[in-house]
Write an enzyme that holds these catalytic residues in place. Structure first.
Site, PDB file in Angstrom:
ATOM      1  N   ASP A  88      16.853 -19.304  83.861  1.00  0.00           N
ATOM      2  CA  ASP A  88      16.027 -19.922  82.560  1.00  0.00           C
ATOM      3  C   ASP A  88      16.421 -21.300  82.723  1.00  0.00           C
ATOM      4  OD1 ASP A  88      15.265 -19.706  79.642  1.00  0.00           O
ATOM      5  OD2 ASP A  88      16.064 -17.607  80.126  1.00  0.00           O
TER       6      ASP A  88
ATOM      7  N   ASP B  82      14.410 -12.643  72.213  1.00  0.00           N
ATOM      8  CA  ASP B  82      14.020 -13.250  70.925  1.00  0.00           C
ATOM      9  C   ASP B  82      13.246 -12.238  69.894  1.00  0.00           C
ATOM     10  OD1 ASP B  82      15.326 -15.520  71.545  1.00  0.00           O
ATOM     11  OD2 ASP B  82      13.533 -16.523  72.088  1.00  0.00           O
TER      12      ASP B  82
ATOM     13  N   ASP C 242      12.291 -22.842  78.993  1.00  0.00           N
ATOM     14  CA  ASP C 242      12.570 -22.471  77.543  1.00  0.00           C
ATOM     15  C   ASP C 242      11.962 -23.480  76.702  1.00  0.00           C
ATOM     16  OD1 ASP C 242      14.641 -21.177  75.659  1.00  0.00           O
ATOM     17  OD2 ASP C 242      14.961 -23.258  75.535  1.00  0.00           O
TER      18      ASP C 242
HETATM   19  C1  NOJ Z   1      14.279 -20.168  73.053  1.00  0.00           C
HETATM   20  C2  NOJ Z   1      14.959 -19.064  73.609  1.00  0.00           C
HETATM   21  O1  NOJ Z   1      14.303 -18.058  73.909  1.00  0.00           O
HETATM   22  C3  NOJ Z   1      15.731 -18.816  72.587  1.00  0.00           C
HETATM   23  O2  NOJ Z   1      16.890 -17.616  72.666  1.00  0.00           O
HETATM   24  C4  NOJ Z   1      16.810 -19.979  72.027  1.00  0.00           C
HETATM   25  O3  NOJ Z   1      17.509 -19.812  70.800  1.00  0.00           O
HETATM   26  C5  NOJ Z   1      15.712 -21.117  71.834  1.00  0.00           C
HETATM   27  N1  NOJ Z   1      14.683 -21.341  72.748  1.00  0.00           N
HETATM   28  C6  NOJ Z   1      16.701 -22.213  71.981  1.00  0.00           C
HETATM   29  O4  NOJ Z   1      17.008 -22.721  73.271  1.00  0.00           O
END
Ligand code: NOJ
Length: 581
Positions: A102, A342, A209
């Protein structure tokens, strides 16, 4: 589109996402770790996976589970060491798979040395590496944030810092200050520390990200009031696909990524077709592909996922069509995903998680995902049909900062004496149960032993109560399991890749609330996929004058062939895949 003869490895690939905290613990401390991951690589390979995407394992205070990085070049000690990462890389490569990491570079943790220096004084050489602004004062002389932007994790996107009497921007948690991409020195420090360091170790690419957020509108204006009931407002239009975003991505590609045979997939979320193509057209030289949120956000307000309206099947089809179609006739490439760290579990969100329909609807969704165009991403536990947290669990079991902050902000505003309080609370709790990120974060259910074989110690977060019914061990040797259906679908996807991985999507019967049926077409290569999204048997008519043979029936029936304009019978939640003969 014709078959891509260059067979770029990341186009055909099936990617398996690992979220390390909850994947597999090797030392009994209740937290997943890298040696745990290594111990499961043969399993991952056996599913038919080509690429492992490891969510952040970098050093971090874990306020946002590793998306708050304090050192790009270090590993979070509970997950392991740099040597463990070298070993993981080797073991993944030894099995003929690739490893991507990531890339979290919109922000760092406030514990990163760069931020510690930046906040120390206005004259520190790294002051400008983050986004600092003077306070505003209202008519009564009270100090206020520089504008009304809301954080994705509730409240203001600005945090006051006493040391220098200024606010810094944090689009996510207070402990995730946004980096200032306007500063060239900062950008190059990011390229070296977050990308080059790991590329030189041999990683095969990155999931990027919040890839659309680096360039902010520099006048930092107030956002329009979208939600009059809250103080701070969604502010996407001022930081999503901002003025210099494509310049930044081009620079990153040219400076680092282009030097490696890398796969890059950017989390962009929302963008128009035109703008999406700027990120992922091959000729733009920015990134290979992107995640769009049309599908996963169906029924939710894009400014606030817990304001949920629900959806009908045609809306889901529209979302999938939008995500699939934007690349047609271009040199761009797309992705297919329905779960990640998420998102809630797809069977709870789009299928039917009841005992009776969990597996059939899981197979239906697996058939859907495996027959769509783009690089396919599946998330740990998706392959065994893990479902959302039990409805009866207390809100205190939800540990995600996003859920906690949201619930706290709601509870501060709504009082038990308010009219309709209980009803509103019930709706919110139901929406949290349906949509919270916590649903993806419970430990992977490996077997029916205590703690589901995830760990020998008490896990950092509670194991789903259903682990005795839903676990890897019980599915490996069951020919009718969801796990074995996924394996079959992934191999069918590769076998008929011209239509299934590369074909154009042609949805029929678009208004139907019962069936989701479509052709995948790539020259002479055609497939017909038809899926029943209900608990009753239905019939679907093919509109094609081609004859098809059956290659997958997710239910009990055995279809031999489908005649021109023939009829397909589907049992409840049954999916059938045909290819032209
Ligand atoms: C997207 C990520 O997938 C998520 O898990 C994270 O909280 C936010 N970006 C901030 O990095």
């Amino acid at each position: 589109m014709t078959v891509d003869n260059k067979a770029i490895w990341w186009k055909n690939a099936t990617v398996y996402q690992i979220w390390p905290a909850s994947y597999k613990d090797s030392n009994g401390d209740g937290v997943g770790d890298i040696p745990g991951i290594i111990s499961t690589l043969d399993y991952i390979k056996s599913i038919g996976v080509d690429v492992v995407w490891l969510s952040p394992m970098f050093d971090s205070p874990q306020d946002d589970m590793g998306y708050d990085i304090s050192n790009y070049e270090g590993v979070y000690p509970k997950y392991g060491t740099l040597e463990d990462m070298d070993n993981l890389l080797k073991q993944v490569h030894d099995r003929g798979m690739k490893l991507i990491l990531d890339l979290v570079i919109n922000h760092t943790s406030s514990e990163h040395d760069w931020f510690k220096e930046s906040r120390s004084s206005k004259t520190n050489p790294k002051r400008d590496w983050y986004i600092w602004k003077k306070p505003k004062y209202d008519a009564e002389g009270n100090r206020q944030p520089p504008n009304n932007w809301g954080s994705y994790f509730s409240g203001s996107a600005w945090k006051y810092d006493e040391t220098t009497d200024e606010y810094y921007l944090h689009l996510f948690a207070e402990s995730q200050p946004d980096l200032n991409w306007e500063n060239e020195e900062t950008r190059h420090a990011i390229y070296n520390s977050a990308l080059k360091f790991w590329f030189d170790k041999g990683v095969d690419g990155f999931r990027i990200d919040t890839a659309g957020m680096y360039s902010k509108v520099q006048s930092f204006p107030d956002a329009p009031i979208v939600f009059p009931d809250v103080e701070f407002q969604p502010c996407k239009e001022f930081h999503q696909s901002g003025p210099r975003i494509h310049e930044f991505h081009k620079e990153m590609f040219q400076t680092v990524t282009s030097k490696y045979d890398a796969m890059t997939v950017g989390e962009v979320g929302h963008s128009t077709r035109e703008d999406s193509l700027k990120y992922v057209s091959a000729s733009e030289k920015e990134m290979n592909m992107m995640f769009l949120f049309d599908t996963v956000e169906v029924g939710s307000d894009i400014g606030d996922r817990f304001r949920y309206q629900g959806f009908e099947l045609p809306e889901l089809k529209d979302a999938i069509i939008r995500e699939s179609e934007f690349t047609v006739g271009t040199d761009a490439w797309s992705t297919v995903f329905i779960e990640n760290h998420d998102q809630p579990r797809c069977i709870s969100r789009f299928g039917n998680p009841s005992k009776q329909w969990r597996v059939p609807s899981g197979k239906a969704l697996a058939a859907l995902q495996s027959t769509l165009t783009g690089t396919l991403f599946i998330y740990q536990g998706q392959e065994i049909g893990m479902i959302n947290l039990p409805k009866e669990w207390d809100i205190s079991e939800y540990l995600d900062i996003n859920t906690i902050n949201y619930f706290k902000a709601w509870s501060e505003k709504n009082k038990p004496t308010d009219e309709g309080y209980q009803k509103n609370l019930d709706v919110l709790l139901a929406n949290i149960n349906l949509l919270a990120r916590d649903n993806a974060r419970s430990p992977v259910q490996w077997d029916d032993s205590e703690y589901a074989g995830f760990s020998t110690g008490k896990p950092w977060t509670r194991v789903n109560d259903n682990y005795k019914e839903i676990n890897v061990a019980s599915q490996v040797n069951d020919p009718n399991s969801l796990l074995n259906f996924w394996k079959k679908m992934l191999s069918v996807r590769k076998e008929y890749s011209p239509a299934l991985i590369y074909g154009n999507l042609e949805v029929i019967d678009k208004e139907s609330k019962e069936n989701f049926s479509y052709y995948k077409v790539n020259g002479d290569n055609k497939a017909f996929v038809t899926i029943n999204f209900t608990e009753s048997p239905i019939e679907v008519k093919s509109t094609s004058s081609d004859t098809f043979k059956s290659v997958v029936c997710s239910g009990d029936s055995q279809e031999e062939s489908l005649e021109p304009k023939g009829t397909v019978s589907l049992g409840p939640w049954e999916a059938k895949v045909f290819v032209s003969v």
